[in-house]
Design an enzyme around this catalytic site. Structure first.
Site, short mmCIF file in Angstrom:
data_model
loop_
_atom_site.label_atom_id
_atom_site.label_comp_id
_atom_site.label_asym_id
_atom_site.label_seq_id
_atom_site.Cartn_x
_atom_site.Cartn_y
_atom_site.Cartn_z
N LYS A 178 -10.70 -0.84 10.32
CA LYS A 178 -10.67 -1.99 8.96
C LYS A 178 -11.07 -3.07 10.09
O LYS A 178 -11.30 -4.15 9.47
CB LYS A 178 -9.60 -1.92 8.35
N ASP A 213 2.53 -5.06 8.07
CA ASP A 213 1.43 -4.29 7.82
C ASP A 213 0.20 -5.10 7.98
O ASP A 213 -0.04 -5.87 7.20
CB ASP A 213 1.46 -3.33 6.43
N CYS A 253 -4.74 2.41 -3.90
CA CYS A 253 -3.36 2.81 -3.19
C CYS A 253 -2.22 1.81 -3.24
O CYS A 253 -1.29 1.77 -2.55
CB CYS A 253 -3.70 3.07 -1.57
N GLN A 293 -4.84 -5.65 6.68
CA GLN A 293 -5.73 -6.22 6.20
C GLN A 293 -5.83 -7.77 6.78
O GLN A 293 -6.53 -8.55 6.47
CB GLN A 293 -5.68 -6.45 4.81
N HIS A 332 0.93 -1.10 0.06
CA HIS A 332 0.02 0.00 0.06
C HIS A 332 0.80 1.17 0.16
O HIS A 332 1.94 1.21 0.66
CB HIS A 332 -0.78 -0.06 1.31
C1 LIG Z 1 -6.02 0.52 4.51
C2 LIG Z 1 -4.46 0.14 4.37
C3 LIG Z 1 -3.39 0.87 4.72
C4 LIG Z 1 -3.87 2.44 5.23
O1 LIG Z 1 -4.45 2.34 6.33
P1 LIG Z 1 -5.21 3.69 6.79
O2 LIG Z 1 -6.09 3.27 7.85
O3 LIG Z 1 -5.50 4.43 5.67
O4 LIG Z 1 -3.86 4.54 7.72
C5 LIG Z 1 -2.12 0.33 4.71
N1 LIG Z 1 -1.80 -0.82 4.37
C6 LIG Z 1 -3.03 -1.73 3.93
C7 LIG Z 1 -2.53 -3.06 3.50
C8 LIG Z 1 -4.39 -1.33 3.95
O5 LIG Z 1 -5.02 -1.94 3.39
#
Ligand SMILES: *Cc1c(COP(=O)(O)O)cnc(C)c1O
Length: 412
Positions: free
Chosen positions: A232, A206, A370, A209, A129
């Site tokens: 999320k 990260d 993104c 997800q 991302h």
């Molecule tokens: C949504 C997302 C982000 C960014 O999250 P924010 O809530 O916009 O800070 C980063 N990495 C992944 C894999 C995402 O799905």
């Protein structure tokens, strides 16, 4: 606390009753919400928690001597413990409240960057991302470090041999997404973590997800950092977590300066507070942290295996149905994947498909999600992305497929 849990049978119809936003019409059609990769809907108990906080508990935390301030502080620190339990972090002070994934990564890129030398290397992947690309790029530019990128294959899986050859004695950190928000690929992070550790590099996962789909145990994973966003995982926007190993966080310099993160301030020299406060400058999103813990309490009632089985059934069924549509190509066909169906249809722009789906009450995302470098890798401008949560149903997928066929026929 999470330890007092009573297991509730996973039943999607009863789960849906907990989510008020799901029960509405859009353009006269029942809403089908398939944009969970962008943000999730919130259960009533999370909404009630925010409401209760502002109705009866609101005060600033950590500094007040009065009753309400103590009550808000206790609730906020209890929330930290609930989140610690959910990800099985060893100590509560290793759970740092942030604004979300993006904020967590910026924090780490800055603070870790301060400890690096010119020529040190950071490894990320082609499927990251933007928020796990740009902060490292900015840091590398500032510090003279080198950013290396793990390529992926046509199915959207990391090229692990290439990863191994990118690792070097100068690798300081590997920053990798657990699950791709665009492809749904579940990356082999256990292997990545152990190989990176052999080279003495830290690993940041990260988890934006993965926290809502997989069981996360940061000690078992042995990752050095794990970051995610509250919104999320059925919590509020504007709050997230940066978990880090205590011995590493202790040696990193603070990111932002301000109230709460200090020990003593004078114009000659300021000393910093201990963890977690060293990384939590200023008044935080208090209700957000408390409500995020409530989202975890909510999730923790369910048998996780049952929840995952339902999600796996959804993605398998959706892809089966999608592949029956002429000219449709799924982007992201990894062996290990979950909850994301990204696709393109020959000769059609994703945006046009998304717009026609919207008119039929179906919320999907279209565009680059993104992940522009990933779109370049597949040589496409974007995809249509349907992303599922555990409150979605097979019936919704049937209705989505019908609507998609109608849309595709209109665009032919
Ligand atoms: C949504 C997302 C982000 C960014 O999250 P924010 O809530 O916009 O800070 C980063 N990495 C992944 C894999 C995402 O799905």
């Amino acid at each position: 606390m999470l330890t007092e849990r009573v297991t509730r049978v996973f039943d999607v119809d009863s789960v849906r009753q907990d989510f008020p936003t799901l029960h509405q019409e859009v353009y006269g059609k029942p809403l089908i919400y398939f944009d969970n990769g962008a943000t999730s809907q919130k259960p009533q108990t999370v909404i009630d928690t925010i409401n209760r906080y502002y109705t009866s508990e609101n005060a600033n935390i950590h500094r007040g001597v009065h009753y309400l301030s103590q009550k808000a502080t206790d609730a906020y620190e209890e929330a930290r413990r609930v989140i610690r339990d959910f990800i099985n972090a060893p100590e509560e002070e290793t759970v740092i409240f942030t604004k979300g994934t993006t904020d967590s990564i910026n924090l780490l890129a800055f603070s870790i960057g301060e400890t690096l030398q010119k020529g040190d290397e950071i490894i990320i992947s082609e499927m990251e991302h933007h928020s796990n690309i740009v902060p490292w790029q900015m840091m590398c530019e500032r510090k003279g470090c080198i950013l290396k990128v793990i390529p992926i294959n046509d199915r959207g899986e990391l090229e692990m041999d290439a990863f191994r050859s990118l690792l070097s004695d100068r690798t300081r950190l590997v920053g990798i997404t657990h699950i791709s928000n665009t492809l749904g690929t579940i990356n082999p992070i256990e292997t990545i973590i152990s190989e990176a550790h052999k080279k003495g590099a830290w690993v940041m996962i990260d988890g934006a997800q993965s926290i809502q789909h997989l069981k996360i145990d940061v000690q078992q994973l042995d990752c050095d950092f794990y970051v995610f966003s509250g919104h999320k995982v059925f919590g509020p926007t504007g709050v997230g977590i940066m978990y880090g190993k205590k011995e590493i966080l202790d040696q990193l310099p603070p990111y932002q300066g301000g109230g709460d993160m200090i020990d003593k301030v004078s114009f000659e020299k300021t000393t910093y507070n201990v963890l977690p406060f060293k990384f939590e400058a200023g008044t935080p999103h208090i209700s957000g942290g408390i409500a995020l813990a409530e989202a975890f309490r909510y999730l923790d009632q369910f048998d996780h295996e049952a929840l995952m089985a339902h999600e796996n059934e959804l993605i398998t069924y959706a892809e089966e149905q999608l592949l029956m549509i002429d000219g449709l190509r799924i982007i992201g066909t990894a062996k290990h994947k979950t909850s994301v169906a990204s696709f393109v249809v020959d000769g059609m722009h994703p945006f046009d498909i998304g717009t026609l789906l919207d008119k039929q009450g179906i919320a999907v995302r279209t565009g680059h999600h993104c992940t522009q470098p990933l779109m370049d890798r597949f040589n496409i401008p974007g995809t249509v992305r349907a992303s599922f949560a555990f409150y979605n149903t097979r019936e919704e997928i049937d209705n989505f497929i019908t609507a998609l066929k109608r849309s595709v026929n209109m665009l032919r």
